[in-house]
Write a protein that holds these residues in place. Sequence first.
Motif, PDB file in Angstrom:
ATOM      1  N   PHE A 256     -11.826   1.459  -0.433  1.00  0.00           N
ATOM      2  CA  PHE A 256     -10.734   2.168   0.227  1.00  0.00           C
ATOM      3  C   PHE A 256      -9.962   3.053  -0.741  1.00  0.00           C
ATOM      4  CE2 PHE A 256     -11.034  -1.722   3.044  1.00  0.00           C
ATOM      5  CZ  PHE A 256     -11.858  -1.076   3.950  1.00  0.00           C
TER       6      PHE A 256
ATOM      7  N   THR B 267      -5.437   1.624   5.052  1.00  0.00           N
ATOM      8  CA  THR B 267      -5.960   0.516   4.258  1.00  0.00           C
ATOM      9  C   THR B 267      -5.275  -0.791   4.634  1.00  0.00           C
ATOM     10  OG1 THR B 267      -6.406   2.029   2.425  1.00  0.00           O
ATOM     11  CG2 THR B 267      -6.372  -0.319   1.922  1.00  0.00           C
TER      12      THR B 267
ATOM     13  N   ALA C 253      -3.610   7.158   4.216  1.00  0.00           N
ATOM     14  CA  ALA C 253      -4.557   6.261   3.545  1.00  0.00           C
ATOM     15  C   ALA C 253      -3.930   4.899   3.291  1.00  0.00           C
ATOM     16  CB  ALA C 253      -5.021   6.889   2.231  1.00  0.00           C
TER      17      ALA C 253
ATOM     18  N   GLY D 180      -9.376   6.646   0.426  1.00  0.00           N
ATOM     19  CA  GLY D 180      -7.986   7.073   0.479  1.00  0.00           C
ATOM     20  C   GLY D 180      -7.707   8.276  -0.392  1.00  0.00           C
TER      21      GLY D 180
ATOM     22  N   ILE E  31     -12.468  -4.063  -1.914  1.00  0.00           N
ATOM     23  CA  ILE E  31     -11.554  -3.307  -1.056  1.00  0.00           C
ATOM     24  C   ILE E  31     -10.853  -2.218  -1.857  1.00  0.00           C
ATOM     25  CG2 ILE E  31      -9.364  -3.501   0.197  1.00  0.00           C
ATOM     26  CD1 ILE E  31     -10.404  -6.253   1.177  1.00  0.00           C
TER      27      ILE E  31
ATOM     28  N   TRP F 163       0.821  -1.210   0.000  1.00  0.00           N
ATOM     29  CA  TRP F 163       0.000   0.000   0.000  1.00  0.00           C
ATOM     30  C   TRP F 163       0.853   1.256   0.000  1.00  0.00           C
ATOM     31  CZ3 TRP F 163      -4.759  -0.558  -1.466  1.00  0.00           C
ATOM     32  CH2 TRP F 163      -5.382  -1.797  -1.278  1.00  0.00           C
TER      33      TRP F 163
END
Length: 238
Positions: A201, A222, A218, A205, A197, A144
């Motif tokens: 997100f 996440t 973010a 985000g 997801i 991420w």
Amino acid sequence: GLLWFWWSLCYFLFRRHPLEPLGAHLPWRSVLLVSLAAAVLTPLILRFIPVGNVLPLAVSSYLAVHFCLYGLLLLVGTTALGASPLPALRRLSWRQTLGSMLLMVALVTLVLGTVTQNWWLNVFPPFRRIPWAFVLFVLLVPYWVGDAWLTGNLRNGSSRWAFWISKAFFIGSLLLAVVINRDLSFIFLVLPVILMIFILFGVMGSRLTQRTGNPFPAALGTAAILAWLIAATFPLIR
């Protein structure tokens, strides 16, 4: 309802950042090159590494390691192109970063827990699962963070499109893993969840990044939410 509330909450809590969000600031060609390299190399490398029993949670071991290696390759790629995230990480206000991350995690956990606790999804795991949530968080963070850094603040294009294209590369990487190793066919079962997801997100985000100019809250949020959900819902196998 959740997205609208989050949109409004970010508006009132965070003053709009006047500058472009942090990011690798790479051209489109470099973003595509790094994404393609990670998408192809990750399943090829993991084909020769036994990762099926890393975690005592069904299905999660391979997925978590795939996320981790993919993210590390993204970070290596951006660093090789002269766009390392380390200088930006050193300059961060970690109080704001962690505060924003915890706000996102708390909101999603409470909303999902309230809505689904008595229906089909338990997002409040027993104590013995909590340590595995932290392990999952560590494994998920590289992806991420690496993806947020790679797709943030493109030199000549929209970061919004880069975000979704990078997710398509990741989905393609999972499908390539199934082609290489038929034992990973369970990935087809979790692909809809991963897509959900990415969408949910991703929207949350992007709003947080837009208001703070910082993609890392973010990204960390996440990773934390996904780690918590996996630890809470995937069956224990040992």
